[in-house]
Design an enzyme around this catalytic site. Structure first.
Site, short mmCIF file in Angstrom:
data_model
loop_
_atom_site.label_atom_id
_atom_site.label_comp_id
_atom_site.label_asym_id
_atom_site.label_seq_id
_atom_site.Cartn_x
_atom_site.Cartn_y
_atom_site.Cartn_z
CB SER A 68 -1.00 -0.07 1.37
OG SER A 68 -1.79 1.00 1.30
CG ASP A 286 -3.08 3.76 -1.09
OD1 ASP A 286 -3.65 3.84 -2.31
OD2 ASP A 286 -3.15 3.23 -0.04
CG ASP A 288 -2.95 -0.70 -2.18
OD1 ASP A 288 -2.97 0.65 -1.74
OD2 ASP A 288 -3.28 -1.57 -1.46
CD GLU A 382 -9.44 2.92 7.77
OE1 GLU A 382 -9.15 2.42 9.00
OE2 GLU A 382 -8.54 2.81 6.99
NE ARG A 509 -5.80 2.11 16.74
CZ ARG A 509 -4.88 1.81 15.66
NH1 ARG A 509 -4.36 2.92 15.00
NH2 ARG A 509 -4.68 0.82 14.88
N GLY A 512 -1.65 -0.82 13.98
CA GLY A 512 -1.72 -2.36 13.92
C GLY A 512 -0.65 -2.74 12.73
CB THR A 513 0.22 -0.99 9.75
OG1 THR A 513 0.35 0.18 9.93
CG2 THR A 513 -1.20 -1.50 9.49
NE ARG A 518 -1.05 4.73 12.85
CZ ARG A 518 -0.15 4.64 11.98
NH1 ARG A 518 0.73 5.73 12.13
NH2 ARG A 518 0.10 3.49 11.36
P1 NG1 Z 1 -2.62 1.57 11.90
O1 NG1 Z 1 -1.13 1.48 11.52
O2 NG1 Z 1 -3.36 0.31 12.66
O3 NG1 Z 1 -3.00 2.88 12.52
C1 NG1 Z 1 -3.18 2.21 9.35
C2 NG1 Z 1 -4.37 3.18 9.22
C3 NG1 Z 1 -5.78 2.68 9.20
C4 NG1 Z 1 -5.49 1.68 8.11
C5 NG1 Z 1 -4.47 0.64 8.19
C6 NG1 Z 1 -4.19 -0.34 7.09
C7 NG1 Z 1 -4.38 5.30 10.46
C8 NG1 Z 1 -4.32 6.25 11.60
N1 NG1 Z 1 -4.53 4.18 10.52
O4 NG1 Z 1 -3.26 1.61 10.59
O5 NG1 Z 1 -6.58 3.44 9.03
O6 NG1 Z 1 -5.70 2.07 6.77
O7 NG1 Z 1 -3.42 1.37 8.33
O8 NG1 Z 1 -3.74 0.29 5.81
O9 NG1 Z 1 -4.61 5.75 9.19
ZN ZN Z 2 -3.64 0.99 0.10
#
Ligand code: NG1
Ligand code: ZN
Length: 549
Positions: A68, A286, A288, A382, A509, A512-513, A518
């Site tokens: 992505s 973005d 992808d 989002e 929080r 997740g990536t 954040r």
């Molecule tokens: P994480 O890294 O869990 O905050 C981010 C984006 C999500 C989502 C994922 C997957 C923010 C704050 N967080 O997640 O909205 O798009 O990547 O690509 O933008």
């Molecule tokens: Zn993407």
């Protein structure tokens, strides 16, 4: 060779880096990391894709290889379920366990155990389709995937380069072909034809004004948009005057580099390469092409962002109006789904001005998508620009069977019907969302400035804080990630800090990536939002570093 030996042989060829075994995790975006470390993971995801298809009676499952908006040296892999949705969440844990098997034998054992526990007949057929974005590592990773699919005896088709939402579309089309839920032709041409025809229908009696500059992040969206344009009316025919920029896919290092949706959203500025003048309508995809944000420079040369919240509010207001004009105001309940990152002003606008319900879910499209299906028409985005609008089966039936009683109703119904085809029903799709926004702006005779004027964003700031262990940070159930359950000390300190700011809101929080926490903050003024974010980040850093909290 039997399948067990084949799996072991393939696994031996694609061994994971020893220091990463035990650390792989299928997160909100599948697996994502440095591409050099991903071979074994992709191989094992291939095994799981075959199992998933066998479990679902040979329905086709998708595998997308992309990272992505991440930098060019990263890559990632995720699975797509038969209707084009994200992988069912209970299977994420199976993906994680296969990825972490620490020997070829253990991998086969876990494969067999999964089959046994989930009552999967290993002799059942499996069908898998896959695609990748433009990253240099993509073709090597496709090789790892193919090795896994061959070992399991799965049938597979390579869709080569595709945007993530195109692959989701192909999966759904493949599985619904010849049924009453047929979604479209499972081909690239079929995708463009569907969008092109829907766009034409939605634009009947309307035309766009001004041009649109599309920044493709030097990713797969560039070549795909060039193709799509061939299926759209030309500017002279009332279509969009599209100018494509940042579409160099031959210099891999330029991907997402100082351009693209994430750059624009995070930095709240146009790509430095942008030559847009005042009021030129611009958007960025973005890497992808599943995210899009719009923006422009106003008369004072100030950068103005129209992000996912803005697309959601624009779409919800337009669809709500259309439903009323079509005489379906009381038959279609329209709702909006957001995350905690949505601007507070957007939420208030939807609830107070549009008078539509809002659901707030945890981050990650699968949560938003799921919640959106609770409405007849669920608009979910989002803030970063990833989202779509989903129409329930009963909403589709209502729209397609309604008999109009006036030309105005017929018009509204026709536009509504076109939107059900224009908007990708499987997942957020930057190309489809781009056309949706253009249709709405044309219908409303809006310039970007008009779109922006519907409400005023609360100033906000998003920061990233490196911590020794992000897994310490656990959010409270039922708060849609707006409060931490652990470490409690940090939440207490955040609460005290937020109370010092009027209209302040802030939360922390674990990402997740990425290996980070954040911090989001909003407040009455730019300075206060920055201050609140910095103070909360300092709290996270200070107390997050204390071991064993
Ligand atoms: P994480 O890294 O869990 O905050 C981010 C984006 C999500 C989502 C994922 C997957 C923010 C704050 N967080 O997640 O909205 O798009 O990547 O690509 O933008
Ligand atoms: Zn993407």
């Amino acid at each position: 060779m039997g399948y067990e030996d084949e799996i072991k042989a393939g696994s031996a060829k694609h061994a994971p880096p020893a220091d990463l075994v035990g650390k792989f995790q299928y997160g909100t975006a599948g697996f994502r990391m440095k591409a050099k470390d991903l071979d074994a993971v992709v191989y094992r995801v291939g095994l799981l894709a075959a199992l998933r298809s066998k479990k679902l009676n040979g329905q086709t499952v998708g595998v997308m290889i992309t990272a992505s908006h991440n930098p060019p040296e990263d890559n990632g892999v995720k699975l797509v379920d038969p209707m084009g949705e994200m992988l069912e969440s209970s299977w994420e844990a199976y993906a994680t366990s296969l990825a972490n098997a620490d020997s070829d034998q253990q991998l086969v054992d876990w494969y067999n155990n999964l089959a046994k526990n989930l009552r999967i007949n290993l002799d059942a057929p499996a069908k898998v389709i896959y695609a990748r974005d433009t990253r240099a590592s993509g073709s090597r990773l496709v090789g790892c995937l193919q090795d896994a699919l061959s070992a399991t005896g799965a049938q597979y088709t390579d869709f080569k380069l595709a945007t993530t939402p195109q692959l989701h579309y192909y999966v759904r089309c493949t599985n619904t072909k010849g049924t009453q839920d047929e979604y479209g032709e499972p081909t690239e041409k079929g995708y463009y034809e569907k969008l092109g025809a829907a766009f034409k229908q939605a634009m009947e009696h309307h035309k766009t004004s001004g041009g649109l500059v599309v920044d493709c992040a030097n990713g797969v969206g560039g070549p795909k948009l060039r193709e799509l344009v061939k299926y759209l009316p030309t500017a002279a025919e009332g279509g969009i005057d599209i100018k494509i920029v940042n579409d160099d896919v031959h210099k891999p290092d330029t991907l997402n580099s100082s351009c693209g949706a994430d750059y624009v959203k995070v930095n709240q500025r146009a790509p430095p390469s942008s030559k847009a003048g005042a009021n030129d309508r611009c958007c960025s995809l973005d890497g992808d092409a599943d995210r899009i944000v719009f923006y422009f420079l106003d008369e004072k040369n100030t950068f103005r962002l129209l992000d996912g919240d803005r697309i959601a509010t624009l779409a919800a207001s337009f669809i709500g109006d259309l439903a009323r004009q079509a005489g379906l105001g009381d038959k279609l309940n329209v709702g909006v789904v957001q995350t905690a990152y949505a601007n507070g002003a957007a939420t208030m606008y939807v609830e107070n001005n549009l008078k539509l319900p809002v659901i707030c879910t945890p981050t990650g499209v699968k949560h938003l998508h799921h919640a959106a299906t609770r409405f007849d028409v669920g608009v979910y985005f989002e803030a970063n620009g990833h989202g779509t609008v989903v129409f329930s089966p009963s909403a589709l039936k209502t729209i397609h069977t309604c008999q109009p009683e006036s030309p105005a109703q017929a018009d509204a119904l026709s536009t509504l019907g076109a939107l059900t085809d224009l908007i990708n029903q499987t997942v957020g799709d930057a190309l489809s969302d781009m056309l949706l926004v253009e249709v709405i702006l044309a219908h409303k005779h809006y310039r970007c400035a008009d779109w922006l004027s519907s409400y005023t964003d609360l100033p906000n700031r998003l920061l990233k804080v490196e911590v020794p262990d992000r897994n310490q940070f656990q959010t409270q159930e039922g708060t849609a990630e707006r409060k931490l359950a652990q470490p409690q000390r940090i939440q207490d300190e955040i609460d005290k800090m937020v109370a010092k700011f009027s209209n302040g809101r802030s939360f922390a929080r674990a990402s997740g990536t990425e290996n980070a926490v954040r911090v989001y903050a909003e407040a009455n003024t730019r300075a206060e939002a920055d201050d609140l974010a910095a103070n909360v980040a300092a709290i996270v850093k200070k107390f997050g570093a204390v071991a064993g909290m």
